[in-house]
Design a protein around this motif. Structure first.
Motif, short mmCIF file in Angstrom:
data_model
loop_
_atom_site.label_atom_id
_atom_site.label_comp_id
_atom_site.label_asym_id
_atom_site.label_seq_id
_atom_site.Cartn_x
_atom_site.Cartn_y
_atom_site.Cartn_z
N GLU A 3 0.85 -1.32 -0.08
CA GLU A 3 -0.23 -0.01 -0.03
C GLU A 3 0.81 1.24 -0.07
OE1 GLU A 3 -3.60 0.55 0.59
OE2 GLU A 3 -3.77 -1.27 -0.17
N TYR A 4 0.78 2.07 -0.91
CA TYR A 4 1.45 3.27 -1.09
C TYR A 4 0.44 4.68 -0.80
CZ TYR A 4 4.89 0.39 -2.97
OH TYR A 4 5.83 -0.69 -3.15
N ARG A 5 0.88 5.59 0.12
CA ARG A 5 0.01 6.74 0.54
C ARG A 5 0.75 7.88 -0.10
NH1 ARG A 5 -0.54 6.28 6.81
NH2 ARG A 5 -1.47 4.34 7.02
N PHE A 6 -0.04 8.76 -0.82
CA PHE A 6 0.48 9.81 -1.56
C PHE A 6 -0.90 10.85 -1.75
CE2 PHE A 6 -0.16 6.41 -4.59
CZ PHE A 6 -1.08 7.13 -5.61
N GLU A 49 -4.55 5.80 -0.96
CA GLU A 49 -4.02 4.53 -0.14
C GLU A 49 -3.94 3.52 -1.40
OE1 GLU A 49 -4.68 3.63 3.70
OE2 GLU A 49 -4.99 5.71 4.34
N ARG A 50 -3.11 3.36 -2.14
CA ARG A 50 -3.23 2.55 -3.45
C ARG A 50 -2.24 1.19 -3.16
NH1 ARG A 50 -4.90 3.99 -9.23
NH2 ARG A 50 -7.05 4.71 -7.99
N ALA A 51 -3.02 0.23 -3.58
CA ALA A 51 -1.77 -1.09 -3.58
C ALA A 51 -1.49 -1.20 -4.92
CB ALA A 51 -2.84 -2.09 -3.27
N ALA A 52 -0.23 -1.47 -5.20
CA ALA A 52 0.63 -1.70 -6.27
C ALA A 52 1.93 -2.20 -6.01
CB ALA A 52 0.82 -0.25 -7.04
N ASP A 53 2.56 -2.63 -7.17
CA ASP A 53 3.92 -3.55 -6.96
C ASP A 53 5.15 -2.39 -6.64
OD1 ASP A 53 2.74 -6.00 -7.36
OD2 ASP A 53 3.01 -5.82 -9.81
N SER A 57 4.30 2.78 -9.82
CA SER A 57 3.06 1.91 -10.41
C SER A 57 1.85 2.62 -9.74
CB SER A 57 3.29 0.71 -10.22
OG SER A 57 1.87 0.00 -10.82
N ALA A 58 1.88 2.72 -8.60
CA ALA A 58 0.48 3.42 -7.85
C ALA A 58 0.52 4.94 -8.03
CB ALA A 58 1.10 3.24 -6.25
N ILE A 59 1.38 5.73 -8.03
CA ILE A 59 1.23 6.92 -8.82
C ILE A 59 0.75 7.14 -10.11
CG2 ILE A 59 2.40 9.12 -9.13
CD1 ILE A 59 4.06 8.55 -6.64
N VAL A 73 -4.07 16.90 -13.15
CA VAL A 73 -3.24 16.64 -12.09
C VAL A 73 -2.15 17.72 -12.26
CG1 VAL A 73 -1.40 15.13 -10.82
CG2 VAL A 73 -3.68 14.11 -11.68
N CYS A 74 -1.89 18.58 -11.01
CA CYS A 74 -0.77 19.51 -11.35
C CYS A 74 0.45 19.11 -10.71
CB CYS A 74 -1.14 20.77 -10.90
SG CYS A 74 -1.48 21.02 -9.32
N ARG A 75 0.20 18.24 -9.44
CA ARG A 75 1.57 17.87 -8.86
C ARG A 75 1.16 16.40 -7.74
NH1 ARG A 75 0.72 22.41 -6.30
NH2 ARG A 75 0.61 22.19 -3.82
N VAL A 76 2.02 15.61 -7.51
CA VAL A 76 1.63 14.62 -6.54
C VAL A 76 2.62 14.94 -5.26
CG1 VAL A 76 2.22 12.15 -6.15
CG2 VAL A 76 1.54 12.85 -8.49
N GLU A 77 2.15 14.78 -4.01
CA GLU A 77 2.89 15.04 -2.95
C GLU A 77 3.06 13.83 -2.09
OE1 GLU A 77 0.63 18.22 -1.00
OE2 GLU A 77 1.37 19.70 -2.22
#
Length: 85
Positions: A3-6, A49-53, A57-59, A73-77
């Protein structure tokens, strides 16, 4: 799979309550059911909170889902602890 949080920041003017509900439905239909939405100084923030390898990949998949919903999308934090050391 992990799980990845962003956060994904989507620029837009302030939304009325019914517009937030519409945006939530549209984003959910596009695959963003693993994100919560909140206001942000630049528009809206989608907290994923996305599950990925992998984090990449999650982003990438989250951005694709947001764009499929018709938003830009203007940015990812990332939180500091989300970045492997």
């Amino acid at each position: 799979m992990s799980e990845y949080r962003f956060s994904v920041i989507v620029p837009m003017p302030q939304l009325a309550h019914h517009e937030i509900l519409d945006a939530t439905d549209t984003l959910g239909d596009a695959g963003c059911t693993d994100a919560s939405i909140r206001g942000h100084v630049d528009g809206i923030e989608l907290l994923f909170e996305r599950a990925a390898d992998s984090m990449q990949s999650a982003i990438s998949s989250a951005i694709a889902d947001v764009e499929r919903a018709g938003y830009r999308v203007c940015r990812v934090e990332l939180e500091r602890e989300a970045i492997p050391g």
